[in-house]
Enzyme design. Structure first.
Site, PDB file in Angstrom:
ATOM      1  CG  HIS A 101       2.709-140.453 -29.771  1.00  0.00           C
ATOM      2  ND1 HIS A 101       2.528-139.308 -28.907  1.00  0.00           N
ATOM      3  CD2 HIS A 101       1.235-141.018 -29.448  1.00  0.00           C
ATOM      4  CE1 HIS A 101       1.181-139.187 -28.498  1.00  0.00           C
ATOM      5  NE2 HIS A 101       0.598-140.280 -28.710  1.00  0.00           N
ATOM      6  CG  ASP A 147       5.044-137.417 -29.989  1.00  0.00           C
ATOM      7  OD1 ASP A 147       4.296-137.416 -30.965  1.00  0.00           O
ATOM      8  OD2 ASP A 147       4.633-137.665 -28.983  1.00  0.00           O
ATOM      9  CB  SER A 175      -1.594-140.303 -26.156  1.00  0.00           C
ATOM     10  OG  SER A 175      -1.808-139.969 -27.785  1.00  0.00           O
TER      11      SER A 175
END
Length: 307
Positions: free
Chosen positions: A281, A251, A153
């Protein structure tokens, strides 16, 4: 493919988010509350907390040595958390799995967080630790070969930015970059990537949450037009290290990661883009216990072994 049933069940069990402004201190405390006790963590040969004395100052790092050996390759890992969440503790299990599966010594970086630390403090810490590894390699028993950067991320954002910054500085020791569902375009425009619309609601991280989550970072001075903030804005990607870009089907940020991988390939960089079906995600942090998602660590090992 629909969302994996274990992930869907978990998301359905989550309480509604509190109304009002986000409270980073409370959110960090909630994150830390879910850390596994030490006795339940994956055992390794050694796990050491040290302070890296770097050009950016003193940075806490946690060093994971998978097995006893005279020397190791090194992977420097940057945790995720939208630049204001996450810690050495919340991502300890990720670093342990990376060490075990790749056989590399993993150096996890406890970089400074927004909003208390203004941009580019966190990025400076990450880059400085990579340089520290190369400069202090003898003390770390680095074998002088593999020096990879990896992150999930926002940690993937830092990994991409560190690789680019190193190239621009003429620092050529980084051998690989590994980006797990990276946030590469902080200049949010819902019309730019279909995944921002397709995965807007119901998959955990929601498109509407991206701006408030990243506001702590952007409001601290990070300009989304800056390629060190939004790596996809970099016009010339030639010369960067080989890349593994892992994305998740459900995501919102899926498409920017896949586009970045495509652009790396067009620039002559060896780039592997791998989409994990049924995942959302954060799956490396939260759902790598599921066998098909734990495979991301063996895929990382195989990628590191190819070049």
């Amino acid at each position: 493919m629909t969302l994996h049933p274990e992930i869907a069940e978990f998301i359905a069990s989550l309480p509604a988010p509190p109304e009002g402004p986000l409270d980073p201190v409370a959110m960090r405390a909630a994150d830390e509350a879910h850390v596994a006790p030490l006795a339940e963590r994956l055992p390794l040969h050694a796990v050491d907390d040290v302070t890296a004395k770097t050009a950016a100052g003193e940075v806490p790092v946690r060093i994971y040595t998978p097995v006893e050996a005279d020397s190791h390759g090194v992977l420097v890992y940057f945790h995720g958390g939208a630049f204001f969440l996450g810690s050495l503790e919340t991502h300890d299990h990720v670093a342990r799995s990376l060490a075990k599966e790749t056989g590399l010594k993993v150096v996890s970086v406890g970089y400074r967080l927004a909003p208390e630390a203004a941009f580019p403090a966190g990025l400076d810490d990450c880059y400085a630790v990579v340089r520290w590894v190369a400069e202090e390699g003898t003390d770390l028993a680095w074998d002088g070969t593999t020096l990879a950067v990896a992150g999930d991320s926002s940690g993937g954002t830092f990994a991409a930015a560190v690789a680019a910054r190193a190239y621009d500085d003429g620092f050529d020791r980084i051998t690989h970059q590994i980006l797990y569902y990276p946030s590469l375009d902080l200049d949010f425009d819902v019309d730019r990537y279909p995944s921002l619309r397709e995965n807007a609601v119901g998959y955990g991280l929601e498109t509407a949450g991206l701006k408030p989550f990243n506001a702590f970072y952007l409001d601290s001075g990070a300009d989304p037009a800056d390629p060190l903030v939004s790596p996809i804005k970099r016009t010339d990607l030639t010369g960067l290290p080989p890349a593994l870009v892992v994305t998740a089907e459900h995501d919102p940020m899926r498409d920017e990661g896949e586009l970045y991988g495509e652009r790396l390939g067009e620039a002559g960089v060896e780039a592997t883009v791998s989409r994990y079906e049924g995942a959302g995600h954060g799956f490396v942090q939260h759902f790598s216990r599921i066998p098909e998602y734990h495979a991301v660590f063996t895929q990382t090992r195989d990628f590191l072994g190819r070049s």
